[in-house]
Design a protein around this motif. Structure first.
Motif, PDB file in Angstrom:
ATOM      1  N   ARG A  58       0.831  -1.215   0.000  1.00 41.66           N
ATOM      2  CA  ARG A  58       0.000   0.000   0.000  1.00 41.66           C
ATOM      3  C   ARG A  58       0.862   1.260   0.000  1.00 41.66           C
ATOM      4  N   LEU A  59       1.963   1.240   0.713  1.00 43.33           N
ATOM      5  CA  LEU A  59       2.827   2.426   0.777  1.00 43.33           C
ATOM      6  C   LEU A  59       3.553   2.653  -0.551  1.00 43.33           C
ATOM      7  N   GLY A  60       3.615   1.643  -1.361  1.00 43.03           N
ATOM      8  CA  GLY A  60       4.165   1.826  -2.703  1.00 43.03           C
ATOM      9  C   GLY A  60       3.276   2.680  -3.583  1.00 43.03           C
ATOM     10  N   LEU A  61       1.999   2.808  -3.199  1.00 40.15           N
ATOM     11  CA  LEU A  61       1.058   3.646  -3.941  1.00 40.15           C
ATOM     12  C   LEU A  61       1.092   5.096  -3.489  1.00 40.15           C
ATOM     13  N   SER A  62       1.703   5.335  -2.332  1.00 39.21           N
ATOM     14  CA  SER A  62       1.710   6.677  -1.748  1.00 39.21           C
ATOM     15  C   SER A  62       2.794   7.546  -2.371  1.00 39.21           C
ATOM     16  N   GLN A  63       2.679   8.839  -2.134  1.00 40.17           N
ATOM     17  CA  GLN A  63       3.666   9.786  -2.656  1.00 40.17           C
ATOM     18  C   GLN A  63       4.265  10.663  -1.567  1.00 40.17           C
ATOM     19  N   THR A  64       3.911  10.398  -0.301  1.00 37.23           N
ATOM     20  CA  THR A  64       4.357  11.267   0.781  1.00 37.23           C
ATOM     21  C   THR A  64       5.783  10.926   1.213  1.00 37.23           C
ATOM     22  N   GLU A  65       6.444  11.920   1.806  1.00 37.67           N
ATOM     23  CA  GLU A  65       7.788  11.702   2.343  1.00 37.67           C
ATOM     24  C   GLU A  65       7.743  10.704   3.499  1.00 37.67           C
ATOM     25  N   GLU A  66       6.704  10.779   4.299  1.00 37.95           N
ATOM     26  CA  GLU A  66       6.580   9.894   5.446  1.00 37.95           C
ATOM     27  C   GLU A  66       6.530   8.428   5.010  1.00 37.95           C
ATOM     28  N   SER A  67       5.774   8.159   3.953  1.00 35.55           N
ATOM     29  CA  SER A  67       5.669   6.776   3.476  1.00 35.55           C
ATOM     30  C   SER A  67       6.979   6.294   2.867  1.00 35.55           C
ATOM     31  N   LEU A  68       7.689   7.177   2.167  1.00 39.26           N
ATOM     32  CA  LEU A  68       8.993   6.813   1.614  1.00 39.26           C
ATOM     33  C   LEU A  68       9.973   6.489   2.743  1.00 39.26           C
ATOM     34  N   ASP A  69      10.006   7.325   3.764  1.00 37.46           N
ATOM     35  CA  ASP A  69      10.897   7.094   4.900  1.00 37.46           C
ATOM     36  C   ASP A  69      10.577   5.760   5.587  1.00 37.46           C
ATOM     37  N   ALA A  70       9.283   5.442   5.678  1.00 35.59           N
ATOM     38  CA  ALA A  70       8.873   4.195   6.324  1.00 35.59           C
ATOM     39  C   ALA A  70       9.372   2.983   5.536  1.00 35.59           C
ATOM     40  N   LEU A  71       9.255   3.058   4.209  1.00 34.52           N
ATOM     41  CA  LEU A  71       9.729   1.949   3.371  1.00 34.52           C
ATOM     42  C   LEU A  71      11.246   1.789   3.465  1.00 34.52           C
ATOM     43  N   LEU A  72      11.950   2.898   3.511  1.00 31.94           N
ATOM     44  CA  LEU A  72      13.406   2.846   3.657  1.00 31.94           C
ATOM     45  C   LEU A  72      13.786   2.242   5.014  1.00 31.94           C
ATOM     46  N   THR A  73      13.059   2.613   6.047  1.00 28.38           N
ATOM     47  CA  THR A  73      13.322   2.064   7.375  1.00 28.38           C
ATOM     48  C   THR A  73      13.068   0.563   7.398  1.00 28.38           C
ATOM     49  N   ALA A  74      11.952   0.137   6.781  1.00 29.00           N
ATOM     50  CA  ALA A  74      11.627  -1.294   6.733  1.00 29.00           C
ATOM     51  C   ALA A  74      12.708  -2.077   5.991  1.00 29.00           C
ATOM     52  N   THR A  75      13.215  -1.487   4.932  1.00 26.35           N
ATOM     53  CA  THR A  75      14.234  -2.161   4.130  1.00 26.35           C
ATOM     54  C   THR A  75      15.527  -2.367   4.921  1.00 26.35           C
ATOM     55  N   SER A  76      15.869  -1.406   5.763  1.00 27.64           N
ATOM     56  CA  SER A  76      17.148  -1.486   6.482  1.00 27.64           C
ATOM     57  C   SER A  76      17.036  -2.082   7.879  1.00 27.64           C
ATOM     58  N   LYS A  77      15.828  -2.047   8.486  1.00 27.65           N
ATOM     59  CA  LYS A  77      15.712  -2.401   9.901  1.00 27.65           C
ATOM     60  C   LYS A  77      15.020  -3.728  10.193  1.00 27.65           C
ATOM     61  N   LEU A  78      14.164  -4.197   9.297  1.00 24.72           N
ATOM     62  CA  LEU A  78      13.408  -5.408   9.618  1.00 24.72           C
ATOM     63  C   LEU A  78      14.315  -6.629   9.692  1.00 24.72           C
ATOM     64  N   ASN A  79      13.978  -7.533  10.594  1.00 19.19           N
ATOM     65  CA  ASN A  79      14.781  -8.724  10.873  1.00 19.19           C
ATOM     66  C   ASN A  79      14.391  -9.857   9.925  1.00 19.19           C
ATOM     67  N   ILE A  80      15.319 -10.314   9.103  1.00 17.43           N
ATOM     68  CA  ILE A  80      14.963 -11.342   8.116  1.00 17.43           C
ATOM     69  C   ILE A  80      14.820 -12.726   8.741  1.00 17.43           C
ATOM     70  N   ASP A  81      15.126 -12.865  10.042  1.00 13.03           N
ATOM     71  CA  ASP A  81      14.965 -14.161  10.695  1.00 13.03           C
ATOM     72  C   ASP A  81      13.523 -14.425  11.115  1.00 13.03           C
ATOM     73  N   GLU A  82      12.706 -13.372  11.203  1.00 15.83           N
ATOM     74  CA  GLU A  82      11.294 -13.529  11.563  1.00 15.83           C
ATOM     75  C   GLU A  82      10.460 -13.509  10.279  1.00 15.83           C
ATOM     76  N   LEU A  83       9.578 -14.498  10.111  1.00 13.64           N
ATOM     77  CA  LEU A  83       8.892 -14.724   8.831  1.00 13.64           C
ATOM     78  C   LEU A  83       8.208 -13.474   8.298  1.00 13.64           C
ATOM     79  N   TYR A  84       7.340 -12.841   9.091  1.00 15.51           N
ATOM     80  CA  TYR A  84       6.563 -11.714   8.575  1.00 15.51           C
ATOM     81  C   TYR A  84       7.420 -10.467   8.402  1.00 15.51           C
ATOM     82  N   ASP A  85       8.453 -10.329   9.223  1.00 14.46           N
ATOM     83  CA  ASP A  85       9.421  -9.252   8.979  1.00 14.46           C
ATOM     84  C   ASP A  85      10.089  -9.448   7.627  1.00 14.46           C
TER      85      ASP A  85
END
Length: 409
Positions: free
Chosen positions: A40-67
């Motif tokens: 859904r955030l891929g459809l957005s154009q706001t700076e906040e949504s872009l920052d959130a996607l960047l954070t998810a890309t760098s911070k989420l733990n790949i050892d947990e399935l849903y992360d």
């Protein structure tokens, strides 16, 4: 997730998506909503949504399935945003151990039109030692980004005869597009009629990447999903800037009207002309076998064909594969008594039925459905998928010309 499935996430607000993206899985009622939120955030154009996607890309733990899955979707969404500020985060992903995330990052970088540094090119080439699907993605990135240098040429040339068709086909496309070695594409044309469906489909994609206009005729004739062939043909035509040429328009019309009589259907894919066998083959996962059933419908006399259409309409009209072929047959055989099916298909906005809308557009021309002109005109400018948009442009223009001719007479 392809853009045509965006409708599945449009019910999620941006704020909901932001709250779900980095949430602890244990606190979310439906954990799958987390990766839907990333889409859904891929459809957005706001700076906040872009920052959130960047954070998810760098911070989420790949050892947990849903992360891990949410991170992959966030990477994919960054590609959709096409914001070059995402490039550093995406290039960092190329060194991680989650192969699917690396593949998503490569395709995202391609969509952003990445201009890799020499160091980035070396990193990309180092991935040629990975799994088959990763190697294919690396080669495709070289082709689609026009990365041309001696090290890549040599390493990829060595893969043209790889035992894996996914790798060999991509390597041949790279050599053809960037170095003009179009003779390497000949085995891919042969592969379009391979008994293995996956090999046929990968050949369609590779020929699209290779961008040799001399291969369009083979794509038009191949018994492979019309939508896949259309994507590759438009890719070639756009690369070569040939969309206005008469012979190209003619080839596209043959492709998009999708008459099974024009396809090269091997005996193994042909279908007995009885209702049970036709229905079974139309439901097969292999498009070549589906086309064999559609060919049987084309060859039946009108009465028997209509009986089968009536039966399948009552029970299977909601099945998107059956929906497509029945719409096609009604138009190709000009069954005016079934024109209500064409109108229904043209008006269908559910993403899975987009291909049916193409068939319906051409059926409007065959059946003189002038009451559909307003919708055809609307789709000729607003349809997301280019084959549908182009079909509606062609059909609308021809119907207006035909209508004008009738008035003058």
């Amino acid at each position: 997730m392809a853009e045509r499935f965006d409708v599945l996430v449009q019910g999620i607000s941006e704020q909901e998506a932001l709250s779900l993206l980095m949430a602890q899985t244990s606190t979310v009622q439906r954990p799958a909503d987390r990766y839907f939120a990333a889409t859904r955030l891929g459809l957005s154009q706001t700076e906040e949504s872009l920052d959130a996607l960047l954070t998810a890309t760098s911070k989420l733990n790949i050892d947990e399935l849903y992360d891990r899955i949410t991170r992959r979707k966030a990477i994919e969404s960054l590609g959709r945003r096409k914001d070059k500020r995402a490039i550093p985060a995406l290039t960092n992903v190329l060194t991680c151990t989650d192969t699917e995330a690396v593949i998503n990052a490569i395709y995202a970088l391609v969509r952003i039109d990445w201009d890799p540094s020499e160091e980035d090119k070396d990193l990309l080439l180092s991935l040629l030692n990975g799994e088959c699907t990763l190697v294919r993605a690396v080669i495709q990135a070289h082709t689609r980004l026009n990365i041309k240098h001696s090290k890549a040429e040599k390493l990829i040339a060595e893969l043209c005869d790889h035992e894996q068709a996914l790798i060999a086909g991509a390597a041949r496309a790279y050599q053809a597009k960037l170095y003009g070695k179009n003779e390497l594409l000949n085995p891919l044309e042969t592969q379009l009629l391979d008994l293995t469906a996956g090999k046929r489909r990968s050949a369609v994609i590779d020929l699209g990447d290779a961008s040799d206009p001399n291969r369009i005729k083979s794509l038009v004739d191949a018994p492979i999903s019309m939508s896949l062939r259309a994507n590759s043909c438009f890719q070639i035509i756009d690369d070569q800037n040939q969309l206005q040429q008469k012979h190209v328009i003619s080839q596209l019309e043959v492709l998009l009207t999708d008459n099974p009589k024009h396809l090269k259907i091997r005996p193994e894919w042909q279908c007995k002309p009885n209702p049970e066998e036709i229905e079974r083959c139309l439901s097969h996962r292999d498009e070549a076998i589906q086309y064999g059933a559609a060919l049987s419908l084309m060859n039946l006399n009108s009465e028997d064909c209509l009986k089968i259409i009536n039966s399948m309409e009552e029970r299977l009209w909601s099945d998107y594969v059956t929906h497509y072929y029945l719409t096609c047959i009604v138009g190709l055989r000009q069954f005016s008594e079934k024109s209500y099916l064409v109108k229904s298909a043209l008006a269908e906005t559910t993403p899975q039925y987009t291909k049916s809308r193409v068939a319906a557009a051409w059926a409007c021309l065959k059946l003189d459905l002038y009451d559909q002109l307003d919708l055809l005109y609307q789709l000729s400018s607003s349809a997301y998928w280019k084959p549908l948009r182009w079909s509606c442009q062609q059909v609308f223009a021809r119907m207006i010309d035909k209508q004008q001719s009738q008035i003058e007479l």
